[in-house]
Motif scaffolding. Structure first.
Motif, PDB file in Angstrom:
ATOM      1  N   LYS A  94       1.001  -1.292  -0.317  1.00 58.31           N
ATOM      2  CA  LYS A  94      -0.313   0.047   0.252  1.00 58.31           C
ATOM      3  C   LYS A  94       0.996   1.175  -0.325  1.00 58.31           C
ATOM      4  O   LYS A  94       1.920   0.826   0.110  1.00 58.31           O
ATOM      5  CB  LYS A  94      -0.763   0.083   1.761  1.00 58.31           C
ATOM      6  N   GLU A  95       0.191   2.124   0.041  1.00 63.58           N
ATOM      7  CA  GLU A  95       0.845   3.729   0.242  1.00 63.58           C
ATOM      8  C   GLU A  95       2.154   3.807   1.004  1.00 63.58           C
ATOM      9  O   GLU A  95       3.324   3.854   0.885  1.00 63.58           O
ATOM     10  CB  GLU A  95      -0.383   4.775  -0.626  1.00 63.58           C
ATOM     11  N   GLU A  96       1.690   3.333   2.333  1.00 63.63           N
ATOM     12  CA  GLU A  96       2.209   3.600   3.152  1.00 63.63           C
ATOM     13  C   GLU A  96       3.596   2.346   3.204  1.00 63.63           C
ATOM     14  O   GLU A  96       4.618   2.562   4.077  1.00 63.63           O
ATOM     15  CB  GLU A  96       2.148   3.216   4.432  1.00 63.63           C
ATOM     16  N   HIS A  97       4.356   1.697   2.361  1.00 58.46           N
ATOM     17  CA  HIS A  97       5.041   0.944   2.037  1.00 58.46           C
ATOM     18  C   HIS A  97       6.249   0.870   1.280  1.00 58.46           C
ATOM     19  O   HIS A  97       7.390   0.436   0.692  1.00 58.46           O
ATOM     20  CB  HIS A  97       5.173  -0.646   1.785  1.00 58.46           C
ATOM     21  N   ARG A 101       7.815   8.911  -5.068  1.00 57.77           N
ATOM     22  CA  ARG A 101       7.923   9.253  -6.191  1.00 57.77           C
ATOM     23  C   ARG A 101       8.397   8.023  -6.801  1.00 57.77           C
ATOM     24  O   ARG A 101       7.890   8.522  -7.803  1.00 57.77           O
ATOM     25  CB  ARG A 101       9.675   9.813  -5.521  1.00 57.77           C
ATOM     26  N   THR A 102       8.898   7.042  -6.569  1.00 56.71           N
ATOM     27  CA  THR A 102       8.531   5.741  -7.553  1.00 56.71           C
ATOM     28  C   THR A 102       8.234   4.658  -7.513  1.00 56.71           C
ATOM     29  O   THR A 102       7.313   4.162  -8.386  1.00 56.71           O
ATOM     30  CB  THR A 102      10.160   5.104  -6.822  1.00 56.71           C
ATOM     31  N   GLN A 103       6.746   4.669  -6.422  1.00 49.48           N
ATOM     32  CA  GLN A 103       6.286   3.722  -6.092  1.00 49.48           C
ATOM     33  C   GLN A 103       6.718   2.280  -5.817  1.00 49.48           C
ATOM     34  O   GLN A 103       5.732   1.260  -5.993  1.00 49.48           O
ATOM     35  CB  GLN A 103       5.383   3.342  -7.207  1.00 49.48           C
ATOM     36  N   ILE A 104       8.041   2.162  -5.401  1.00 49.57           N
ATOM     37  CA  ILE A 104       8.238   0.672  -5.464  1.00 49.57           C
ATOM     38  C   ILE A 104       8.531   0.729  -3.489  1.00 49.57           C
ATOM     39  O   ILE A 104       9.067   1.355  -2.998  1.00 49.57           O
ATOM     40  CB  ILE A 104       9.895   1.120  -6.191  1.00 49.57           C
ATOM     41  N   ALA A 105       8.952  -0.385  -3.453  1.00 52.18           N
ATOM     42  CA  ALA A 105       8.126  -1.497  -1.781  1.00 52.18           C
ATOM     43  C   ALA A 105       9.632  -0.749  -1.423  1.00 52.18           C
ATOM     44  O   ALA A 105      10.569  -0.642  -2.228  1.00 52.18           O
ATOM     45  CB  ALA A 105       7.683  -2.743  -1.745  1.00 52.18           C
ATOM     46  N   ARG A 106       9.835  -0.314  -0.146  1.00 56.82           N
ATOM     47  CA  ARG A 106      10.788   0.066   0.795  1.00 56.82           C
ATOM     48  C   ARG A 106      10.834  -1.115   0.973  1.00 56.82           C
ATOM     49  O   ARG A 106      10.581  -2.328   1.664  1.00 56.82           O
ATOM     50  CB  ARG A 106      10.153   0.702   2.155  1.00 56.82           C
ATOM     51  N   VAL A 140       9.886  -4.583  -5.896  1.00 55.42           N
ATOM     52  CA  VAL A 140       8.185  -4.541  -6.418  1.00 55.42           C
ATOM     53  C   VAL A 140       7.571  -3.230  -5.648  1.00 55.42           C
ATOM     54  O   VAL A 140       7.864  -2.170  -5.075  1.00 55.42           O
ATOM     55  CB  VAL A 140       7.841  -5.593  -4.769  1.00 55.42           C
ATOM     56  N   ARG A 141       5.943  -3.016  -6.820  1.00 55.13           N
ATOM     57  CA  ARG A 141       5.580  -1.844  -6.413  1.00 55.13           C
ATOM     58  C   ARG A 141       4.678  -1.991  -6.129  1.00 55.13           C
ATOM     59  O   ARG A 141       3.460  -2.686  -5.603  1.00 55.13           O
ATOM     60  CB  ARG A 141       4.964  -1.814  -8.321  1.00 55.13           C
ATOM     61  N   LEU A 142       3.427  -0.580  -5.652  1.00 57.53           N
ATOM     62  CA  LEU A 142       2.769  -0.219  -5.393  1.00 57.53           C
ATOM     63  C   LEU A 142       1.377  -0.924  -5.773  1.00 57.53           C
ATOM     64  O   LEU A 142       1.635  -1.234  -7.202  1.00 57.53           O
ATOM     65  CB  LEU A 142       2.207   0.866  -5.232  1.00 57.53           C
ATOM     66  N   GLY A 143       0.362  -1.884  -5.016  1.00 57.52           N
ATOM     67  CA  GLY A 143      -0.788  -2.365  -5.475  1.00 57.52           C
ATOM     68  C   GLY A 143      -0.351  -4.201  -5.647  1.00 57.52           C
ATOM     69  O   GLY A 143      -0.977  -5.373  -5.342  1.00 57.52           O
TER      70      GLY A 143
END
Length: 187
Positions: A94-97, A101-106, A140-143
């Motif tokens: 989700k957004e918090e993960h 800027r990149t929508q890539i997972a932390r 890994v990306r958002l969603g």
């Protein structure tokens, strides 16, 4: 792909969900080349619940009780757990993960899912990560939904080796080998 007759489509849809209970309605829609409404009507007629409900049912039916940490401390939703053998968890980014800027997972979220599952699979009240050898294979990306699968490769007095592989769909995105130190009450 030619449109299948309704009965055949429903049989194949039921088999597809049996083979992969994590399939979304959108994936089924693309696979069978029908509208989302048709997929939902087929599921309704077949008595197949939506994805979230299927995951919840699997979690209630098919796992042992975690001993090493509370379920609330496991990153992701445990859907299968066989203590000292294997486990599966699912984690939707989700957004918090992700980085905004990149929508890539932390990376620590992906690691945390794998690490907490490796600890949870050990049948002991005290289990901690002693070391980890990890590799991030792709971003890994958002969603996206991460499905982590843990396998206990060896267990002895005070130590267990747990391999965790995380997938998005059929693609490996993370792998790790965790040495879990435990209090020996399960061996």
């Amino acid at each position: 792909m030619a449109r299948l007759p309704k009965r055949q489509r429903q049989q194949e849809l039921q088999q597809a969900i049996t083979d992969n209970p994590f399939m979304t309605d959108e994936e089924l829609m693309r696979r069978f080349e029908v509208s989302i409404q048709t997929v939902r009507l087929d599921r309704l007629e077949l008595g197949i619940p939506e994805l979230r409900e299927r995951i919840k049912q699997m979690a209630e039916q098919s796992y042992d009780q975690v001993r090493s940490l509370p379920l609330s401390e496991i990153i992701g939703e445990v859907i299968d757990l066989q203590l000292d053998k294997s486990g599966i968890s699912i984690f939707e980014l989700k957004e918090e993960h992700v980085f905004s800027r990149t929508q890539i997972a932390r990376g620590h979220h992906i690691f945390s899912q794998a690490n907490s599952l490796a600890v949870a699979v050990i049948n002991d009240e005290i289990a901690l990560t002693g070391s980890a050898n990890i590799r991030f294979i792709r971003s890994v990306r958002l969603g996206e939904k991460c499905i982590a699968k843990a396998y206990v490769r060896s267990i002895s007095k005070g130590k267990a080796k747990v391999e965790v592989i995380t997938y998005v769909g059929d693609e490996r995105v993370f792998e790790g080998t965790f040495v879990i130190v435990h209090s020996m009450s399960s061996v």
